[in-house]
Write a protein that holds these residues in place. Structure first.
Motif, PDB file in Angstrom:
ATOM      1  N   PRO A 141      40.332  -2.329  64.749  1.00  0.00           N
ATOM      2  CA  PRO A 141      39.390  -3.103  65.576  1.00  0.00           C
ATOM      3  C   PRO A 141      38.454  -2.162  66.342  1.00  0.00           C
ATOM      4  N   PRO A 142      37.257  -2.656  66.701  1.00  0.00           N
ATOM      5  CA  PRO A 142      36.240  -1.808  67.335  1.00  0.00           C
ATOM      6  C   PRO A 142      36.760  -1.000  68.536  1.00  0.00           C
ATOM      7  N   ARG A 143      37.554  -1.657  69.402  1.00  0.00           N
ATOM      8  CA  ARG A 143      37.968  -0.954  70.628  1.00  0.00           C
ATOM      9  C   ARG A 143      38.877   0.231  70.333  1.00  0.00           C
ATOM     10  N   ALA A 144      39.566   0.219  69.175  1.00  0.00           N
ATOM     11  CA  ALA A 144      40.485   1.313  68.839  1.00  0.00           C
ATOM     12  C   ALA A 144      39.803   2.394  68.008  1.00  0.00           C
ATOM     13  N   ALA A 145      38.553   2.149  67.579  1.00  0.00           N
ATOM     14  CA  ALA A 145      37.940   3.014  66.568  1.00  0.00           C
ATOM     15  C   ALA A 145      37.763   4.455  67.040  1.00  0.00           C
ATOM     16  N   GLN A 146      37.197   4.646  68.254  1.00  0.00           N
ATOM     17  CA  GLN A 146      36.906   6.019  68.683  1.00  0.00           C
ATOM     18  C   GLN A 146      38.194   6.819  68.859  1.00  0.00           C
TER      19      GLN A 146
END
Lengths: 210, 210
Positions: A141-146
């Motif tokens: 998911p986007p929030r975990a990407a970085q």
């Protein structure tokens, strides 16, 4: 170079054995001279009047890319997209093998999908080092990407294919390519909308971007 | 235009409210003057010394693309990739709604995934006409791709996003964009291989394509 590879693979599938620089140029939007120059750089000179032997040229390009000897890859994020990637049959045909998957959900860890074992995300550095993994597919998911991308870079992964709809901060040691499915759909819709607008009022042609 | 849309969306997500043509140009690899010209064509003039208001510019681009009023799409092929597409949350955020899925496997027909009903492939023309569907996502095995694409074109679908690793014959009425996952991975591996080759022998720089 990947465009040449792709075009040559399609031609070979269709039973063609040789190709002329003019045909490649037309397919790829390049001049004749540019194609001959590119292929000479790849170490191959065509035969005047005959063209380039496709199997030979493909083998050279694949050797240069290293895909003939095979690349190993890791998947990070075993959600819907991740599961589809683990079952995607075409990677192996192109010389890629996903050898390990990672997720932070302990309920998934230990499972096997498409023949690939799911590991705890914390084990990423150990498994990447052991398997000599250089490529990673990021489908979290986007929030975990970085955070996941940082862990992949730290583990020594050199290239990341990012399916998460979130731009990643650049790293000097790792190349990131984006696969943005919703932008692909936006792009398609724009092309249809522009084609409609052009056929409705032809004077828009040349004003609106293609 | 889709590049502008994407860049502006990222800026807005990051809390920016205005953007200068110079910033957009740097991000997209365009000159200042080209950006101002493009945005004027989209019907928007910036304010000297302030720049362009991002929310306003985004609204105009989305209205021009028609994604503000929403596009409906059909999925053809409910395999691994198809299932992932049905559960992909970002399409809706961009103004797209998959309203129907199709498969020729009768065991799948009647099922519901991600809120979307799976229909018999034979019902494609009826459902497309009833729902006014203009976009299609094609995620079937390679051998079935051309036949399904022909059925989609005949049903009146105007744009196809093709996930099947098979080039489709062009149709005058329908735009096809390819999403080739294995070629994305080939392209990434090539970039890594070329970066390695360049750092090993810097004189390759400028000879090998970036």
């Amino acid at each position: 170079m990947s465009l040449y590879l792709r075009d040559l693979e399609v031609r070979l599938e269709q039973g063609e054995q040789t190709v002329r620089s003019r045909q490649l140029g037309e397919a790829l939007g390049l001049t004749d001279a540019q194609v001959r120059k590119d292929l000479a750089h790849f170490g191959h000179l065509g035969h005047p009047g005959i063209g380039y032997p496709i199997p030979d040229l493909l083998a050279r390009l694949r050797r240069l890319a290293g895909t003939d000897s095979g690349w190993t890859a890791a998947l990070v994020g075993v959600g819907n997209i991740g599961r589809a990637l683990l079952s995607y049959q075409r990677f192996e045909a192109e010389g890629f093998r996903i050898v390990a998957a990672f997720d932070e959900d302990h309920a998934k860890v230990g499972g096997i999908i498409g023949g690939v074992r799911i590991h705890d995300l914390a084990d990423l550095p150990v498994v990447v080092a052991r398997e000599g993994i250089r490529l990673g597919l990021l489908a979290v998911p986007p929030r975990a990407a970085q955070g996941c991308a940082d862990a992949m870079v730290a583990a020594g992964i050199r290239g990341i294919l990012n399916f998460a709809p979130r731009r990643l901060s650049p790293s000097p040691s790792t190349i990131v390519h984006e696969v943005d499915l919703s932008m692909s759909l936006v792009h398609l819709a724009l092309s249809v909308a522009l084609a409609d607008a052009e056929s409705a009022s032809p004077c828009l042609h040349g004003i609106l971007p293609r």
